[in-house]
Design a protein around this motif. Sequence first.
Motif, PDB file in Angstrom:
ATOM      1  N   LYS A 130      19.713  -1.826   1.961  1.00  8.70           N
ATOM      2  CA  LYS A 130      21.112  -1.286   2.246  1.00  8.70           C
ATOM      3  C   LYS A 130      22.297  -1.845   1.510  1.00  8.70           C
ATOM      4  CE  LYS A 130      19.949  -0.105   7.391  1.00  8.70           C
ATOM      5  NZ  LYS A 130      18.910   0.130   7.373  1.00  8.70           N
ATOM      6  N   SER A 131      22.558  -3.554   1.288  1.00  9.21           N
ATOM      7  CA  SER A 131      22.896  -3.873   0.604  1.00  9.21           C
ATOM      8  C   SER A 131      22.796  -3.500  -1.194  1.00  9.21           C
ATOM      9  CB  SER A 131      23.376  -5.203   0.318  1.00  9.21           C
ATOM     10  OG  SER A 131      23.410  -5.636   1.765  1.00  9.21           O
ATOM     11  N   LEU A 132      21.923  -2.720  -1.288  1.00 10.82           N
ATOM     12  CA  LEU A 132      21.674  -2.452  -2.357  1.00 10.82           C
ATOM     13  C   LEU A 132      22.286  -1.330  -2.387  1.00 10.82           C
ATOM     14  CD1 LEU A 132      18.744  -3.968  -3.696  1.00 10.82           C
ATOM     15  CD2 LEU A 132      20.929  -4.087  -4.766  1.00 10.82           C
ATOM     16  N   LEU A 133      22.090  -0.233  -1.933  1.00 14.08           N
ATOM     17  CA  LEU A 133      22.384   1.478  -1.605  1.00 14.08           C
ATOM     18  C   LEU A 133      24.147   1.164  -1.599  1.00 14.08           C
ATOM     19  CD1 LEU A 133      22.085   4.122  -2.254  1.00 14.08           C
ATOM     20  CD2 LEU A 133      21.705   3.990   0.161  1.00 14.08           C
ATOM     21  N   ARG A 142      16.060  -8.826  10.116  1.00 16.92           N
ATOM     22  CA  ARG A 142      15.073  -7.997   9.463  1.00 16.92           C
ATOM     23  C   ARG A 142      15.899  -8.247   7.148  1.00 16.92           C
ATOM     24  NH1 ARG A 142      14.778  -2.858  13.567  1.00 16.92           N
ATOM     25  NH2 ARG A 142      14.062  -4.142  14.898  1.00 16.92           N
ATOM     26  N   ALA A 143      14.755  -8.865   6.919  1.00 11.29           N
ATOM     27  CA  ALA A 143      15.608  -9.322   5.615  1.00 11.29           C
ATOM     28  C   ALA A 143      15.585  -8.053   4.190  1.00 11.29           C
ATOM     29  CB  ALA A 143      14.998 -10.188   5.039  1.00 11.29           C
ATOM     30  N   ARG A 144      14.687  -6.993   5.148  1.00 11.46           N
ATOM     31  CA  ARG A 144      13.856  -6.607   3.626  1.00 11.46           C
ATOM     32  C   ARG A 144      15.291  -5.286   4.029  1.00 11.46           C
ATOM     33  NH1 ARG A 144       8.220  -3.427   3.812  1.00 11.46           N
ATOM     34  NH2 ARG A 144       7.931  -5.789   3.207  1.00 11.46           N
ATOM     35  N   GLN A 145      15.508  -4.704   5.277  1.00  7.58           N
ATOM     36  CA  GLN A 145      16.715  -3.558   5.632  1.00  7.58           C
ATOM     37  C   GLN A 145      18.374  -4.200   5.151  1.00  7.58           C
ATOM     38  OE1 GLN A 145      17.691  -1.637   8.932  1.00  7.58           O
ATOM     39  NE2 GLN A 145      15.215  -1.639   9.734  1.00  7.58           N
ATOM     40  N   LEU A 146      18.205  -6.079   5.066  1.00  5.37           N
ATOM     41  CA  LEU A 146      19.361  -5.962   4.319  1.00  5.37           C
ATOM     42  C   LEU A 146      19.495  -6.104   3.026  1.00  5.37           C
ATOM     43  CD1 LEU A 146      21.982  -7.755   4.545  1.00  5.37           C
ATOM     44  CD2 LEU A 146      20.497 -10.258   5.098  1.00  5.37           C
ATOM     45  N   LEU A 198      20.167 -12.622  -2.214  1.00  7.41           N
ATOM     46  CA  LEU A 198      20.476 -11.594  -1.835  1.00  7.41           C
ATOM     47  C   LEU A 198      21.665 -11.326  -3.073  1.00  7.41           C
ATOM     48  CD1 LEU A 198      21.859  -8.952  -0.203  1.00  7.41           C
ATOM     49  CD2 LEU A 198      22.576 -10.926   1.343  1.00  7.41           C
ATOM     50  N   GLY A 199      22.370 -12.946  -2.937  1.00 15.50           N
ATOM     51  CA  GLY A 199      23.614 -12.761  -3.542  1.00 15.50           C
ATOM     52  C   GLY A 199      23.472 -11.896  -5.382  1.00 15.50           C
ATOM     53  N   LEU A 200      22.431 -13.088  -5.701  1.00 16.11           N
ATOM     54  CA  LEU A 200      21.640 -12.548  -7.062  1.00 16.11           C
ATOM     55  C   LEU A 200      20.960 -11.209  -7.222  1.00 16.11           C
ATOM     56  CD1 LEU A 200      19.671 -15.915  -8.018  1.00 16.11           C
ATOM     57  CD2 LEU A 200      21.874 -15.711  -9.086  1.00 16.11           C
TER      58      LEU A 200
END
Length: 642
Positions: free
Chosen positions: A220-223, A213-217, A264-266
């Motif tokens: 959650k990562s941004l938060l 699930r990329a959207r959750q990743l 994700l990194g960017l």
Amino acid sequence: MTQTANRAEGGGSSEMPPSQDTAFAKASFHRFQSVLGRMNEKRCGALAVLAIGALILILQNNKHGFEKGHHGYISSHGCAIAANLSLKKHLFMYDFVTKNEAGTIECSGYNRFSHLSYLAARIGMALAGDNLALQIHLARQVMNLFFIGAMLCVFLSVWELSRNAFTALTVAGISFSPMLMVYYNDMIFNETPALCGLTLTLYGVVVHAVHGRARQLFVKSLLGVWLGFQAFAVLLVYIVAGVLKDAWETRSLTRWLKGPWLALGLATLLFAAFYVGLNLVNEHIATGKPFSEMSTIKAAKYRVGQDESFNQQTKAALDLFWGQQVERMEHMVKPQLFAKALDFRHLGVILLVAFVASLILFRQRRPVLLVLWLSGIVWAMPMKHFVTFHDFQTVFYVGIPIAFYYVAFSLASRAGNLAGFLSAAFALAVFVGSFVQVNNFKGSFCMLVNPVTQDCQVIRGIVGRGKILATDGPREDVCIGGLAPAYYFSGNYFGSVTNADYVLSRNPRYNPALLTPGNRHTFLFLNVDGLASPPHLKATSVCKVYQKDAYVLYEKAPCTEQDLRNRFYLMTLPEEPGIFRPGAGALKPATMEFDWKQRGFPHRGGMAAVVRLPDGPVSYVRTGQTSPDDQKLWEVQFQIGR
């Protein structure tokens, strides 16, 4: 009779095997039951974590002040930042505010972190009104909520990995039981929220690794990054592990460009850069300093080793960095309740063996296990100039106990549900016991620090806001807790005795103009030296009269024996200045009468006396002196602004 004939004749339906549609429906139902059962198991485990969280909130100690050491110093700093947050200053984060003799105001910025931690604390403190003790208590409870959130994220992460609530509860309970975890859980700063952000990012990583699930990743990562930059350590390890895994499986060096890794990194880097950029612009607007002189830039230089003078001063400690970090990793796998029993040599070797064994035994979980084992090290290495001197950074090694106990109890869970239940109950009991033990230790400082907060509550009631305060000695020493004065007296300025309205001191005899005789630790004095200026001077006749807030100061130099026998009178009225016509008789008895012997003290080669105006609406003052035979010597009247 064959089944075909029987079906054609309309009989034997009870013995007929189910059709493919019926079999598919039953299988789907069983799968739904299984999923529902797992959901209930997951919910029950989450409720158990929340029940432990409620216990944390209920048992929170009543230490409403700041002791010496990291916990007290950092908490006072966090309270000062939170108390000073305001929309008028565009949420600029700072602690002390100084005002010099020329009227120049300067804020001591601390604008390098996310606002979320301090904004949450500010909201909690706002519920307490002007009650300092309750503000501190609620701010600690806000930090506890972040701690509970971190614990819940760990439970959910391990549940996704193991699909076993008992294993997840066991790992979450044991991993949060080390001494520094339950010691710094209520420290009022950004560390506990950052821990929550790191574990939230970890949860996103696990959900992506298990379910894709990329959207959750991303969310959650941004938060998680917004709560604290420590989340980047989790993301860096996961992105590198993912890129290498894709390259190995596809034998392509460009395959990773099509995956989520680059995006994700960017996304997280650009978000963090944008946020830090806003903070820098905000600090520049608030302070007028060039970017090179901002506290944010200076702090970043020393934290990443670019401050040579700091490097030279701390070289001896930095040389011991790796040995110190190994000790901290070992500490993180020892619950406080059994810390002494587990204090044996070569624990680091055991962790290394567990690291290698986990990668061999749990091949499908390798990316996540690498994140758990290595994220703390990835955070500590570039930040060694900061991490070395702050033991609370140990909590970001939380991935190590999670990985260690996940592997151990996943293997043990094969013994059956009873063994799993007992291990979960034991782990939660260990956590509660560790928490209670350390919480009681922190509570033992109540007798030391709570009276300081009570003293400062009295002082704050006298001073109000917008005043200039001086301190007798270093500001950090006038109250226990380092930056406590910046919090206790937020909304005021700090200056010197040449321009201050009041003076804070731990010496009850700093000067005779003591305004808080009932205090025990920190005392407030009227700064009689700072009143010799036109805004305060009301009369320059035989005796100089100064007025500041609710206080009137009389000064006479020289002062003879005859002067010492003269008496003062002071009369106040809420309105109607006409009654103070020169020569008019007093329409009411004097509010107070006194002489030099009762209120006076030596000052500037003569005598001075300080009186507090009566409570209630006071707009006009009439005061003067009479001789021993009741002859009026002088009189002055003035309007005050209260």
